[in-house]
Motif scaffolding. Sequence first.
Motif, PDB file in Angstrom:
ATOM      1  N   ALA A 108       0.823  -1.205   0.000  1.00 29.62           N
ATOM      2  CA  ALA A 108       0.000   0.000   0.000  1.00 29.62           C
ATOM      3  C   ALA A 108       0.857   1.254   0.000  1.00 29.62           C
ATOM      4  O   ALA A 108       0.576   2.212  -0.722  1.00 29.62           O
ATOM      5  CB  ALA A 108      -0.929  -0.012   1.210  1.00 29.62           C
ATOM      6  N   ALA A 109       1.925   1.251   0.798  1.00 27.80           N
ATOM      7  CA  ALA A 109       2.787   2.431   0.878  1.00 27.80           C
ATOM      8  C   ALA A 109       3.471   2.721  -0.447  1.00 27.80           C
ATOM      9  O   ALA A 109       3.673   3.881  -0.819  1.00 27.80           O
ATOM     10  CB  ALA A 109       3.822   2.240   1.981  1.00 27.80           C
ATOM     11  N   ASN A 110       3.824   1.687  -1.189  1.00 29.88           N
ATOM     12  CA  ASN A 110       4.475   1.879  -2.481  1.00 29.88           C
ATOM     13  C   ASN A 110       3.475   2.174  -3.592  1.00 29.88           C
ATOM     14  O   ASN A 110       3.825   2.800  -4.588  1.00 29.88           O
ATOM     15  CB  ASN A 110       5.309   0.649  -2.842  1.00 29.88           C
ATOM     16  N   SER A 111       2.234   1.715  -3.415  1.00 27.48           N
ATOM     17  CA  SER A 111       1.212   1.966  -4.432  1.00 27.48           C
ATOM     18  C   SER A 111       0.642   3.373  -4.319  1.00 27.48           C
ATOM     19  O   SER A 111       0.200   3.949  -5.317  1.00 27.48           O
ATOM     20  CB  SER A 111       0.079   0.945  -4.294  1.00 27.48           C
ATOM     21  N   ASN A 112       0.641   3.910  -3.087  1.00 28.42           N
ATOM     22  CA  ASN A 112       0.060   5.231  -2.856  1.00 28.42           C
ATOM     23  C   ASN A 112       1.031   6.096  -2.061  1.00 28.42           C
ATOM     24  O   ASN A 112       0.760   6.452  -0.906  1.00 28.42           O
ATOM     25  CB  ASN A 112      -1.265   5.096  -2.097  1.00 28.42           C
ATOM     26  N   PRO A 113       2.177   6.438  -2.653  1.00 33.51           N
ATOM     27  CA  PRO A 113       3.210   7.165  -1.901  1.00 33.51           C
ATOM     28  C   PRO A 113       2.780   8.547  -1.430  1.00 33.51           C
ATOM     29  O   PRO A 113       3.407   9.098  -0.520  1.00 33.51           O
ATOM     30  CB  PRO A 113       4.371   7.259  -2.898  1.00 33.51           C
ATOM     31  N   THR A 114       1.745   9.128  -2.006  1.00 35.69           N
ATOM     32  CA  THR A 114       1.308  10.462  -1.594  1.00 35.69           C
ATOM     33  C   THR A 114       0.168  10.418  -0.578  1.00 35.69           C
ATOM     34  O   THR A 114      -0.329  11.466  -0.167  1.00 35.69           O
ATOM     35  CB  THR A 114       0.850  11.275  -2.817  1.00 35.69           C
ATOM     36  N   ALA A 135      -1.263  10.521   2.694  1.00 37.70           N
ATOM     37  CA  ALA A 135      -0.780  10.954   4.007  1.00 37.70           C
ATOM     38  C   ALA A 135      -1.236  10.004   5.106  1.00 37.70           C
ATOM     39  O   ALA A 135      -0.472   9.724   6.047  1.00 37.70           O
ATOM     40  CB  ALA A 135      -1.267  12.367   4.300  1.00 37.70           C
ATOM     41  N   ALA A 136      -2.468   9.503   5.025  1.00 36.67           N
ATOM     42  CA  ALA A 136      -2.982   8.607   6.068  1.00 36.67           C
ATOM     43  C   ALA A 136      -2.156   7.329   6.140  1.00 36.67           C
ATOM     44  O   ALA A 136      -1.856   6.818   7.227  1.00 36.67           O
ATOM     45  CB  ALA A 136      -4.452   8.285   5.801  1.00 36.67           C
ATOM     46  N   LEU A 137      -1.755   6.806   4.978  1.00 35.54           N
ATOM     47  CA  LEU A 137      -0.932   5.596   4.962  1.00 35.54           C
ATOM     48  C   LEU A 137       0.454   5.868   5.535  1.00 35.54           C
ATOM     49  O   LEU A 137       1.004   5.051   6.280  1.00 35.54           O
ATOM     50  CB  LEU A 137      -0.818   5.059   3.531  1.00 35.54           C
TER      51      LEU A 137
END
Length: 283
Positions: free
Chosen positions: A197-203, A205-207
């Motif tokens: 998830a962190a690499n799929s949605n690097p922008t 903020a919640a993650l």
Amino acid sequence: MSDWEAAVKGAAGRADDGESISRLLRAWRARVDARTVPELRYVHPRPGRRLSQQHVARMTGVSEGWYRALEAGRRHDFSEGFLLRVAAALRLSEDETLTLFLAVTGRRPPRPAETCGDLPQGVRALLEQQVTYPAYLSDGAWNIVAANTLMGEWFPWVLRPRPNLMRWALLHPEAREQMLDWEDSCARVYLAMLRVAANSNPTDAALRVLVSEILEADADCRRIWAEEFDVVEHRDGHVFRLRLPYHDHAEVRVTSHVLLPIQRMDLRFVFITPVDGPADAAG
């Protein structure tokens, strides 16, 4: 024959054009009467019926050449903001906007922030009417958006303020008691999901906050994060063992089923079912 009909007929006559986004954009543009567009009311000379590429460029705040490149299908690096402005200028429906984004970027358009109260009635009803097994809805950062009655009975933590699956499973002491073989069956899997998830949605903020909080708060999670390089997108079909107060602390083997509601694909719809048959679901 109207301008709209002529555009559709002309586009259909180009066999090599197929169902390309170029053809669709031309047809969608021809469908809009320029005389009804407020942004063009004071343009001189006054526009006639036909909405031109120049008009769309003006309405979306770009050069005519930039919009022409989109309509010609020559570029694929257009921003989400620009594509949303094009959708508004051409008065596209939700399905048409989806088609535009998928054709140009390969991604679905961004969804506005939604709350539990915005759940489609069908999705909410499906969740509430599920009375056989625990079920819940979570967002992209694993915040619990809604849960059925049985989920609250199996896992009372979902009834607490702002429940989050990852925070409970990885940081709360009761999770290590209730989820057997916690490190291998739970922590490693969940951290591998966080890595995807962190690499799929690097922008997102919640993650970012979620990952940082978990790694800062727990030494075991930091160690696993540093040691492991596994990635897991979801835990659909994952079997794990539980020992819950709801089952008088008897061991129960369950599996999770992860679905994406078509009306809210930003959410996960998760069912938890016993591996060994319905008898295990009874309290």
